[in-house]
Design a protein around this motif. Structure first.
Motif, PDB file in Angstrom:
ATOM      1  N   GLY A   1       0.785  -1.217   0.000  1.00  0.00           N
ATOM      2  CA  GLY A   1       0.000   0.000   0.000  1.00  0.00           C
ATOM      3  C   GLY A   1       0.821   1.272   0.000  1.00  0.00           C
ATOM      4  O   GLY A   1       0.278   2.359  -0.174  1.00  0.00           O
ATOM      5  N   THR A   2       2.131   1.148   0.195  1.00  0.00           N
ATOM      6  CA  THR A   2       3.001   2.319   0.231  1.00  0.00           C
ATOM      7  C   THR A   2       3.902   2.323  -0.997  1.00  0.00           C
ATOM      8  O   THR A   2       3.867   3.243  -1.808  1.00  0.00           O
ATOM      9  CB  THR A   2       3.856   2.321   1.504  1.00  0.00           C
ATOM     10  N   LEU A   3       4.704   1.272  -1.118  1.00  0.00           N
ATOM     11  CA  LEU A   3       5.520   1.097  -2.316  1.00  0.00           C
ATOM     12  C   LEU A   3       4.733   0.360  -3.390  1.00  0.00           C
ATOM     13  O   LEU A   3       4.994   0.520  -4.580  1.00  0.00           O
ATOM     14  CB  LEU A   3       6.793   0.321  -1.977  1.00  0.00           C
ATOM     15  N   THR A   4       3.802  -0.484  -2.965  1.00  0.00           N
ATOM     16  CA  THR A   4       2.968  -1.233  -3.903  1.00  0.00           C
ATOM     17  C   THR A   4       1.543  -0.715  -3.857  1.00  0.00           C
ATOM     18  O   THR A   4       1.200   0.129  -3.029  1.00  0.00           O
ATOM     19  CB  THR A   4       2.985  -2.734  -3.574  1.00  0.00           C
ATOM     20  N   GLN A   5       0.698  -1.264  -4.737  1.00  0.00           N
ATOM     21  CA  GLN A   5      -0.660  -0.746  -4.871  1.00  0.00           C
ATOM     22  C   GLN A   5      -1.658  -1.420  -3.933  1.00  0.00           C
ATOM     23  O   GLN A   5      -2.819  -1.030  -3.894  1.00  0.00           O
ATOM     24  CB  GLN A   5      -1.133  -0.927  -6.322  1.00  0.00           C
ATOM     25  N   ASN A   6      -1.203  -2.445  -3.183  1.00  0.00           N
ATOM     26  CA  ASN A   6      -2.106  -3.226  -2.320  1.00  0.00           C
ATOM     27  C   ASN A   6      -3.272  -3.765  -3.137  1.00  0.00           C
ATOM     28  O   ASN A   6      -4.426  -3.725  -2.716  1.00  0.00           O
ATOM     29  CB  ASN A   6      -2.623  -2.390  -1.153  1.00  0.00           C
TER      30      ASN A   6
ATOM     31  N   ILE B   1      10.946 -13.422   0.439  1.00  0.00           N
ATOM     32  CA  ILE B   1      11.125 -13.525  -1.020  1.00  0.00           C
ATOM     33  C   ILE B   1      10.397 -12.391  -1.722  1.00  0.00           C
ATOM     34  O   ILE B   1      10.942 -11.711  -2.600  1.00  0.00           O
ATOM     35  CB  ILE B   1      10.620 -14.889  -1.528  1.00  0.00           C
ATOM     36  N   THR B   2       9.124 -12.174  -1.345  1.00  0.00           N
ATOM     37  CA  THR B   2       8.344 -11.106  -1.976  1.00  0.00           C
ATOM     38  C   THR B   2       8.961  -9.736  -1.695  1.00  0.00           C
ATOM     39  O   THR B   2       9.071  -8.896  -2.582  1.00  0.00           O
ATOM     40  CB  THR B   2       6.895 -11.142  -1.469  1.00  0.00           C
ATOM     41  N   ALA B   3       9.369  -9.527  -0.446  1.00  0.00           N
ATOM     42  CA  ALA B   3       9.939  -8.236  -0.064  1.00  0.00           C
ATOM     43  C   ALA B   3      11.190  -7.921  -0.873  1.00  0.00           C
ATOM     44  O   ALA B   3      11.343  -6.823  -1.411  1.00  0.00           O
ATOM     45  CB  ALA B   3      10.256  -8.237   1.429  1.00  0.00           C
ATOM     46  N   LYS B   4      12.097  -8.892  -0.969  1.00  0.00           N
ATOM     47  CA  LYS B   4      13.344  -8.646  -1.699  1.00  0.00           C
ATOM     48  C   LYS B   4      13.075  -8.448  -3.183  1.00  0.00           C
ATOM     49  O   LYS B   4      13.704  -7.605  -3.832  1.00  0.00           O
ATOM     50  CB  LYS B   4      14.325  -9.793  -1.477  1.00  0.00           C
ATOM     51  N   SER B   5      12.156  -9.233  -3.721  1.00  0.00           N
ATOM     52  CA  SER B   5      11.838  -9.103  -5.140  1.00  0.00           C
ATOM     53  C   SER B   5      11.370  -7.693  -5.471  1.00  0.00           C
ATOM     54  O   SER B   5      11.828  -7.076  -6.439  1.00  0.00           O
ATOM     55  CB  SER B   5      10.759 -10.124  -5.527  1.00  0.00           C
ATOM     56  N   ILE B   6      10.448  -7.175  -4.653  1.00  0.00           N
ATOM     57  CA  ILE B   6       9.932  -5.821  -4.888  1.00  0.00           C
ATOM     58  C   ILE B   6      11.032  -4.782  -4.695  1.00  0.00           C
ATOM     59  O   ILE B   6      11.187  -3.849  -5.491  1.00  0.00           O
ATOM     60  CB  ILE B   6       8.757  -5.526  -3.941  1.00  0.00           C
ATOM     61  N   ALA B   7      11.831  -4.943  -3.630  1.00  0.00           N
ATOM     62  CA  ALA B   7      12.889  -3.965  -3.335  1.00  0.00           C
ATOM     63  C   ALA B   7      13.899  -3.876  -4.469  1.00  0.00           C
ATOM     64  O   ALA B   7      14.328  -2.782  -4.857  1.00  0.00           O
ATOM     65  CB  ALA B   7      13.590  -4.341  -2.035  1.00  0.00           C
ATOM     66  N   VAL B   8      14.294  -5.031  -5.009  1.00  0.00           N
ATOM     67  CA  VAL B   8      15.261  -5.060  -6.109  1.00  0.00           C
ATOM     68  C   VAL B   8      14.631  -4.497  -7.376  1.00  0.00           C
ATOM     69  O   VAL B   8      15.256  -3.728  -8.116  1.00  0.00           O
ATOM     70  CB  VAL B   8      15.767  -6.499  -6.341  1.00  0.00           C
ATOM     71  N   ARG B   9      13.386  -4.859  -7.597  1.00  0.00           N
ATOM     72  CA  ARG B   9      12.711  -4.445  -8.827  1.00  0.00           C
ATOM     73  C   ARG B   9      12.565  -2.928  -8.923  1.00  0.00           C
ATOM     74  O   ARG B   9      12.767  -2.336  -9.981  1.00  0.00           O
ATOM     75  CB  ARG B   9      11.332  -5.108  -8.896  1.00  0.00           C
ATOM     76  N   ILE B  10      12.223  -2.283  -7.805  1.00  0.00           N
ATOM     77  CA  ILE B  10      12.009  -0.836  -7.872  1.00  0.00           C
ATOM     78  C   ILE B  10      13.272  -0.044  -7.600  1.00  0.00           C
ATOM     79  O   ILE B  10      13.263   1.183  -7.689  1.00  0.00           O
ATOM     80  CB  ILE B  10      10.892  -0.388  -6.909  1.00  0.00           C
TER      81      ILE B  10
ATOM     82  N   ALA C   1      -2.079 -18.922 -13.206  1.00  0.00           N
ATOM     83  CA  ALA C   1      -2.170 -17.452 -13.229  1.00  0.00           C
ATOM     84  C   ALA C   1      -1.116 -16.937 -12.264  1.00  0.00           C
ATOM     85  O   ALA C   1      -1.115 -17.284 -11.086  1.00  0.00           O
ATOM     86  CB  ALA C   1      -3.557 -16.994 -12.812  1.00  0.00           C
ATOM     87  N   ILE C   2      -0.198 -16.147 -12.772  1.00  0.00           N
ATOM     88  CA  ILE C   2       0.897 -15.606 -11.962  1.00  0.00           C
ATOM     89  C   ILE C   2       0.541 -14.174 -11.589  1.00  0.00           C
ATOM     90  O   ILE C   2       0.208 -13.358 -12.453  1.00  0.00           O
ATOM     91  CB  ILE C   2       2.226 -15.636 -12.735  1.00  0.00           C
ATOM     92  N   MET C   3       0.617 -13.867 -10.310  1.00  0.00           N
ATOM     93  CA  MET C   3       0.145 -12.559  -9.855  1.00  0.00           C
ATOM     94  C   MET C   3       1.101 -11.948  -8.832  1.00  0.00           C
ATOM     95  O   MET C   3       1.946 -12.638  -8.246  1.00  0.00           O
ATOM     96  CB  MET C   3      -1.246 -12.694  -9.244  1.00  0.00           C
ATOM     97  N   SER C   4       0.931 -10.677  -8.631  1.00  0.00           N
ATOM     98  CA  SER C   4       1.728  -9.957  -7.628  1.00  0.00           C
ATOM     99  C   SER C   4       1.000  -8.695  -7.228  1.00  0.00           C
ATOM    100  O   SER C   4       0.065  -8.263  -7.896  1.00  0.00           O
ATOM    101  CB  SER C   4       3.110  -9.596  -8.183  1.00  0.00           C
ATOM    102  N   ASP C   5       1.433  -8.142  -6.102  1.00  0.00           N
ATOM    103  CA  ASP C   5       0.989  -6.812  -5.705  1.00  0.00           C
ATOM    104  C   ASP C   5       1.984  -5.846  -6.343  1.00  0.00           C
ATOM    105  O   ASP C   5       3.098  -5.673  -5.844  1.00  0.00           O
ATOM    106  CB  ASP C   5       1.001  -6.698  -4.183  1.00  0.00           C
ATOM    107  N   PRO C   6       1.633  -5.228  -7.468  1.00  0.00           N
ATOM    108  CA  PRO C   6       2.633  -4.491  -8.256  1.00  0.00           C
ATOM    109  C   PRO C   6       3.078  -3.195  -7.602  1.00  0.00           C
ATOM    110  O   PRO C   6       2.331  -2.582  -6.821  1.00  0.00           O
ATOM    111  CB  PRO C   6       1.889  -4.200  -9.565  1.00  0.00           C
ATOM    112  N   PRO C   7       4.285  -2.751  -7.908  1.00  0.00           N
ATOM    113  CA  PRO C   7       4.743  -1.440  -7.413  1.00  0.00           C
ATOM    114  C   PRO C   7       3.891  -0.332  -8.010  1.00  0.00           C
ATOM    115  O   PRO C   7       3.325  -0.460  -9.094  1.00  0.00           O
ATOM    116  CB  PRO C   7       6.187  -1.355  -7.927  1.00  0.00           C
ATOM    117  N   ARG C   8       3.801   0.752  -7.279  1.00  0.00           N
ATOM    118  CA  ARG C   8       3.127   1.928  -7.832  1.00  0.00           C
ATOM    119  C   ARG C   8       3.909   2.420  -9.052  1.00  0.00           C
ATOM    120  O   ARG C   8       5.143   2.442  -9.017  1.00  0.00           O
ATOM    121  CB  ARG C   8       3.045   3.032  -6.783  1.00  0.00           C
ATOM    122  N   PRO C   9       3.252   2.834 -10.114  1.00  0.00           N
ATOM    123  CA  PRO C   9       3.958   3.237 -11.335  1.00  0.00           C
ATOM    124  C   PRO C   9       4.974   4.355 -11.108  1.00  0.00           C
ATOM    125  O   PRO C   9       6.042   4.379 -11.710  1.00  0.00           O
ATOM    126  CB  PRO C   9       2.818   3.705 -12.260  1.00  0.00           C
TER     127      PRO C   9
END
Length: 931
Positions: free
Chosen positions: A336-341, A581-590, A548-556
Motif C-alpha cells: 500500500g506504500t511502495l505497492t498498490q495493495n 522472497i516477496t519483499a526482496k523481489s519488490i525492493a530489487v525491482r524498484i 495465473a501468476i500474480m503480484s501486488d505491483p509497485p506503484r507506477p
C-alpha cells in the motif's frame, strides 16, 4: 510479539470451545443482559482510547513560551521600564499575533486528523440470552458471542468457533497483502497473529461468515495494545525547533554583549547618565534582536505546508516541514506504500504458451495480442478455458456503483484480480454466470488448498472447475490441456510445471493453478446425484489447464521517486510484514536495493543485539515478517546511528514507529486512523512520490529560511552603525537613528519582503545534494560574512552617509548638528529610508544563492515586489502623516533626497550579480556538474 501477548492468544486459541466458554463465563446461549452490563462496567467500553489530551489552555500558552518569545516578552518589559511604551506594545503585539497564528495552525491540523474511533464498526450482532440482537460495538464485552460476514470489520479479538469459507484481511496489523484463511480449528502459522482460529479487532472479513467469542475488547485487543505503544512515545522535538532555539541563543548572546558594551561605553566614554545609557543600550539590543524572525519563520512554514498540501501532503506541525529536508533514511512499509495493495495478474502460463498480460493493451475487445498481432480468443482454446474457470470459480462480485460512486470489488484481492482479468478480456461476468449457472460449491479450506464449483453448460452437461495451490492441483490431475487437446499428464509435465512455478516464486510472484473436468456419459459421477458430489469423488481425474501468476505491483511512480531519493543521498529501508522472497523481489525491482541486499526476518531480529542491528541498518538491508516492536526498534537504531528518520506506514502496526521517527508519514486513503493519529504528515493520495516532493519542499523551506535570515540580519549593521558614530564622536554627532525607527525596520518594512523570500522556488539541483549535516546551523559563516562583513558594512556606510548628506544640505559643517527639531527628524528619516532602500536590493539579492536572479525571473516572485512597494509606501506614511511623525520622530524629504534613495538599490544589486557570476565560473571550472 511479547511472550505475554503470545500466551494470551494461545490460551484463547488452544482450549476446546466449551472450555474457553467456561473460562470466559459464558455458554452457547450467550451472556445475559445483567452479565453484559456488569462486564461493561468492569472492562469499560469497547473503544480505542486516544492518549490523554492536554488542556487546550496549556497548548495555547506553549505557543507563547518559546525561547524567542520569552526574549520578546522581556524586551517589551524593559522598553516599558525605560519609558518607551510604544516600543513595548509593538514588541508584545508581534508575540501575540505569532502565538495565535501558531495555535490556530496546530488546532486546524489536529481537528483534520482526529478520527481514531472510526475504524471499528458501529453495530454488531450478538447472542444475548439465547436471542440474537444488534448492539452498539462499544457495548461488546469479553464473553460475548457475535456474528461476522463479508465486509464487516471485526470488533474484538475473538476465537472462531463456527465458520464457512472465512478469509480475513489482516494487512492493517501484519502488512501482508493477501487475505488470511481462518477456521474453527487451532493451527499456529508463521509470523505474528498467525493463530488460525483467532480473529483480531480492526481487521476486515473479505469472504465467508463466522461466529466468534470475544476474549479481548478495547485497549486489551492487539489493536489497542499497538495503539497504546504509539501513544506512549514522547513528543518529537523537531530539528528546526532545536535550530531556532540555538539561533535564538546565538542572537541573544550577541545582542546582550553588544548592549552591555555600548552601555558601558555610553557611561564611561560619552559620560551619559545611567538612565540615558540604558535606553541607548536597549536600542542596540533591539537592533540586533530580529523581532520579525519568529513571525516570519512561522508564516513561511505555513506557506510551505500550504504548498505541500497542494502536492498531496498534509502536515500536522509546522516545524516538521524542514525536518523532511534533513531526512537521511526513509523506513517504508511495502504493501500500500511502495505497492498498490492490489493483486494483479501479470502472466498466464499454459502448456502451449506463456502469455505476458502486464501490458494494458494486451486484451482488446475479445482479442489478444499474440506476436504483436490481434487474435480472437476463440482461436486460443487453452486461454479461453482458463478465463472461463477464473470467471466462474469465483465468489468476488463487482459493485458498479451509482451516481458519483465508483465501482468497488467485493471480495478477496486474489479473486478480484481474476475478475479484473476477465473484464479486460471482454468477458461479461454476469452473462457468463447465467450461461454456466452454479449448481454447487466445494469451499476452499487450508487442508486441501482448493476451491471447486460445479456448473452446467447450455447443453446440460455438468462441469467441475477447480482453482488452488499448484501442489494440490497436481495431486488431483491426470490429464493436461495442450493447445486444445487433452492428453495424459506425465511426470515430465509435472516437473516442468513445478520448475516454471519455482522460477516465478523466486521473482516474488504468487501462482494459482486451474483445472476442470466435464462429467461425460462414461464418467462415474454421471450416476451420482448432485447432493452426493463431494471432494473425494468430484476433485479427481481433473484436466490441468495452467497457472495465473500474480503480484501486488509497485506503484507506477515509485521508480522515479526512488531514483530521486538516490540522487538526494536518501536511503530507503523496506520494513514489511510480507514474506522475505516477496519483499526482496519488490525492493530489487524498484531499485531500493541491489540483489546483494541482506534480508532479516522478525525471528532473526529477535536474536540480534542492538550493536548488530545498528551495523545492519548502515548497509543494504530489508526487513520482512516483522512485528510492531521490530519496526520501532529499527527506527530507533537508525536514529542512534545519527540518521534523521522518516517512517512511512498505513496500518496500526506502523503507529509506534511513526511516533518514534523524526517524522512519521501515514497514508491518507488506505491508512488506519491509528497511523494517521501517530504521524506528523499524511499523504492524501497514498503516493510515495509525494514524499519525494515533500522532501524537496522541506529542503527549499530551509534554504528560504537562510535567505530571509540573511535578509533580516542584513539590516543589523546599518541599524547599529549610527550608534557607533555617536560613541566614536563622544556624543557630538546625535543618534542618527532612534529605537522606534529601528523597530520600524525589524517589524515593518522588512516583514513582507522576507515573506516573499519564503515562497521562492527551489534552485536547480537542490535534490542532487546530500541532506544537510545535523551539525550545520541556519546562521553559518557565509551568512555572517555577507550580513555583517560585506553588505551590512556597505549599507552602514550608505545609511550613515545619507544622514550626513541631509545635514550637509541644512548647512553642516558650518553649523552644529541638531539633536532635535525639524532638521534632526529629517536627517534620521533619511538614515531610516536609506536602510530600507538598501534592503530593497538585499531582497532581490537574497532570492538566489548562486544562480542569477535573471535566470529565475526578475519579476517571477510577485510577493517580493509587493513587499518592496509596501516598504516604500510605509516610509512615505511615516514621513508625511503627522501622528506617525510624532511617534517615530520622522519628517518629510525633498525631491533631491528621494532621488538619492532611488539610486541606492541598482549598484548593490549589480554588485551581487557579479559576485554570483564569479562563483558560477569557479564552480564550472572545479566541478563536472555546474549546478
Amino acid at each position: 510479539m511479547k511472550n505475554s501477548e503470545a500466551i494470551k492468544l494461545n490460551n484463547a486459541a488452544k482450549p476446546a470451545v466449551a472450555d474457553l466458554m467456561k473460562t470466559l463465563g459464558t455458554d452457547s446461549t450467550g451472556l445475559t443482559e445483567d452479565q453484559a452490563g456488569q462486564r461493561l462496567e468492569k472492562y469499560g467500553p469497547n473503544t480505542i482510547q486516544t492518549a490523554k489530551q492536554r488542556s487546550e489552555i496549556l497548548i495555547f500558552i506553549e505557543n507563547f513560551t518559546s525561547l524567542m518569545a520569552i526574549l520578546l516578552w522581556v524586551s517589551g518589559i524593559v522598553a516599558m521600564i525605560a519609558g518607551m511604551p510604544e516600543l513595548g506594545i509593538a514588541i508584545w503585539a508581534v508575540n501575540v499575533i505569532n502565538g495565535c497564528f501558531s495555535y490556530w495552525q496546530q488546532h486546524a491540523a489536529q481537528k483534520a486528523t482526529d478520527s481514531l474511533k472510526k475504524m471499528l464498526p458501529s453495530y454488531v450482532k450478538v447472542t444475548r440470552g439465547a436471542k440474537i440482537k444488534q448492539i452498539r460495538v462499544e457495548e461488546l464485552v469479553p464473553g460475548d458471542l457475535f456474528k461476522i460476514q463479508a465486509g464487516d470489520s471485526i470488533p474484538a479479538d475473538a476465537r472462531v468457533f463456527k465458520c464457512s469459507s472465512l478469509q480475513v484481511d489482516e494487512s492493517s496489523l501484519t502488512g501482508e497483502s493477501l487475505p488470511v484463511e481462518k477456521t474453527d480449528e487451532y493451527k499456529q502459522g508463521d509470523g505474528e497473529f498467525a493463530q488460525q482460529n483467532i480473529v483480531f479487532a480492526g481487521t476486515t472479513v473479505t469472504s465467508g461468515t463466522a461466529d466468534g467469542i470475544a476474549f479481548a475488547t478495547g485497549m486489551k485487543t492487539e489493536f489497542g495494545r499497538i495503539a497504546k505503544l504509539a501513544q506512549g512515545q514522547k513528543q518529537t522535538v523537531y530539528p528546526l525547533e532545536r535550530e531556532l532555539n540555538h539561533l535564538t541563543r546565538q542572537l541573544t548572546i550577541i545582542a546582550l554583549l553588544i548592549g552591555i558594551a555600548f552601555f558601558l561605553l555610553a557611561i564611561f566614554f560619552v559620560h551619559y547618565p545611567i538612565a540615558k545609557s540604558f535606553i541607548f543600550a536597549l536600542g542596540m539590543i533591539v537592533a540586533f534582536i530580529p523581532e520579525g524572525l519568529l513571525p516570519t519563520v512561522t508564516l513561511s512554514l505555513a506557506q510551505g505546508t500550504q504548498r505541500m498540501a497542494k502536492r498531496h501532503a498534509l502536515l500536522k506541525n509546522l516545524s516538521s516541514v524542514e525536518t523532511l529536508g534533513q531526512t537521511t533514511v526513509v523506513c517504508s512499509d511495502k504493501t500500500g506504500t511502495l505497492t498498490q495493495n492490489q493483486m494483479t495478474i501479470n502472466h498466464l502460463w499454459l502448456a502451449a504458451k506463456d502469455y505476458d498480460v502486464t501490458g494494458t493493451g494486451y486484451f482488446t475487445n475479445g482479442q489478444i495480442q499474440v506476436d504483436d498481432r490481434p487474435v480472437e480468443l476463440t482461436q486460443e482454446p487453452d486461454l479461453s478455458q482458463l478465463l472461463r474457470i477464473a470467471t466462474l470459480n469465483n465468489d468476488t462480485e463487482v459493485d458498479e456503483g451509482t451516481g458519483e460512486e465508483k465501482a468497488k470489488i467485493l471480495g478477496t484481492s486474489t479473486e478480484a484480480s481474476l475478475v479484473i482479468l476477465s473484464r479486460k478480456a471482454g468477458i461479461d461476468v454476469k452473462t457468463e454466470n447465467r450461461t454456466y449457472p452454479r449448481l454447487k460449491e466445494l469451499p476452499f479450506d487450508s487442508n486441501r488448498k482448493l476451491m471447486s464449483t460445479i456448473t452446467k453448460n447450455q447443453t446440460g452437461q455438468v462441469i467441475i472447475d477447480t482453482k488452488g495451490a499448484l501442489s494440490s492441483e497436481l495431486l488431483i490431475c491426470d490429464r493436461i490441456l495442450d493447445n486444445g487437446i487433452v492428453r495424459p499428464l506425465t511426470d515430465a509435465d509435472k516437473q516442468h510445471i513445478m520448475a516454471v512455478n519455482e522460477k516465478y516464486a523466486k521473482q516474488g510472484l504468487r501462482s494459482l493453478a486451474f483445472s476442470y473436468r466435464e462429467v461425460d456419459q462414461d464418467d462415474p459421477l454421471i450416476h451420482v446425484s448432485l447432493d452426493n458430489f463431494q471432494i473425494g469423488n468430484a476433485e479427481t481425474h481433473m484436466i490441468f489447464v495452467g497457472l495465473a501468476i500474480m503480484s501486488d505491483p509497485p506503484r507506477p511512480e515509485i521508480f522515479d521517486a526512488v531514483k530521486k531519493c538516490r540522487r538526494a543521498r536518501i536511503r530507503i529501508i523496506m520494513v514489511t510484514g510480507d514474506s522475505p522472497i516477496t519483499a526482496k523481489s519488490i525492493a530489487v525491482r524498484i531499485g531500493i536495493t541491489s540483489d546483494k541486499a541482506s534480508v532479516i526476518t522478525g525471528d532473526q531480529l529477535d536474536n540480534m543485539s542492538d550493536d548488530a542491528l545498528r551495523q545492519a541498518v548502515k548497509g543494504e538491508v530489508i526487513f520482512a515478517r516483522v512485528a510492531p516492536e521490530h519496526k520501532f526498534r529499527i527506527v530507533s537504531m537508525c536514529q542512534k546511528n545519527g540518521e534523521i528518520v522518516a517512517s512511512t506506514g498505513d496500518g496500526v502496526n506502523d503507529a509506534p514507529a511513526l511516533k518514534r521517527a523524526d517524522i512519521g508519514i501515514a497514508m491518507g486513503v488506505t491508512g488506519t486512523d491509528v497511523a494517521k493519529d501517530a504521524a506528523d504528515m499524511i499523504l492524501t493520495d497514498d503516493n510515495f512520490a509525494s514524499i519525494v516532493s515533500a522532501i524537496e519542499e522541506g529542503r527549499t523551506v530551509y534554504s528560504n529560511l537562510q535567505k530571509f535570515l540573511l535578509y533580516i540580519l542584513n539590516s543589523n549593521m546599518p541599524e547599529a552603525a549610527p550608534s557607533v558614530v555617536f560613541l566614536l564622536t563622544r556624543g557630538l554627532v546625535p543618534l542618527p537613528l532612534t529605537v522606534m525607527q529601528i523597530l520600524t525596520v525589524d517589524l515593518g518594512t522588512d516583514l513582507l519582503p522576507a515573506l516573499g523570500l519564503g515562497i521562492e522556488k527551489s534552485e536547480p539541483g537542490i535534490m542532487n545534494q546530500p541532506p544537510r549535516p545535523q551539525d550545520s546551523h541556519l546562521l553559518n559563516k557565509s551568512i555572517i560574512w555577507k550580513a555583517f562583513g560585506l553588505y551590512g558594512l556597505i549599507a552602514s556606510i550608505i545609511s550613515t552617509g545619507a544622514y550626513f548628506f541631509v545635514n550637509h544640505e541644512n548647512g553642516w559643517p558650518n553649523i552644529s548638528l541638531a539633536s532635535s527639531g525639524v532638521g534632526y527628524a529629517e536627517a534620521t528619516t533619511m538614515t531610516l529610508a536609506a536602510i530600507v532602500f538598501c534592503q530593497i536590493a538585499a531582497a532581490m539579492n537574497c532570492r538566489t544563492q548562486i544562480s542569477s536572479v535573471f535566470s529565475v525571473g526578475l519579476f517571477s516572485n510577485r510577493r517580493i515586489w509587493l513587499g518592496i512597494g509596501v516598504e516604500i509606501g510605509l516610509i512615505a506614511l511615516l514621513m508625511y502623516v503627522p501622528f506617525l511623525q510624532t511617534v517615530f520622530n520622522t519628517g518629510p524629504l525633498n525631491i533631491i533626497e528621494w532621488g538619492f534613495l532611488f539610486c541606492i538599490p541598482v549598484p548593490l544589486f549589480l554588485l551581487e550579480e557579479g559576485r554570483k557570476w564569479l562563483l558560477r565560473r569557479y564552480s564550472t571550472r572545479h566541478s563536472n556538474d555546474p549546478s
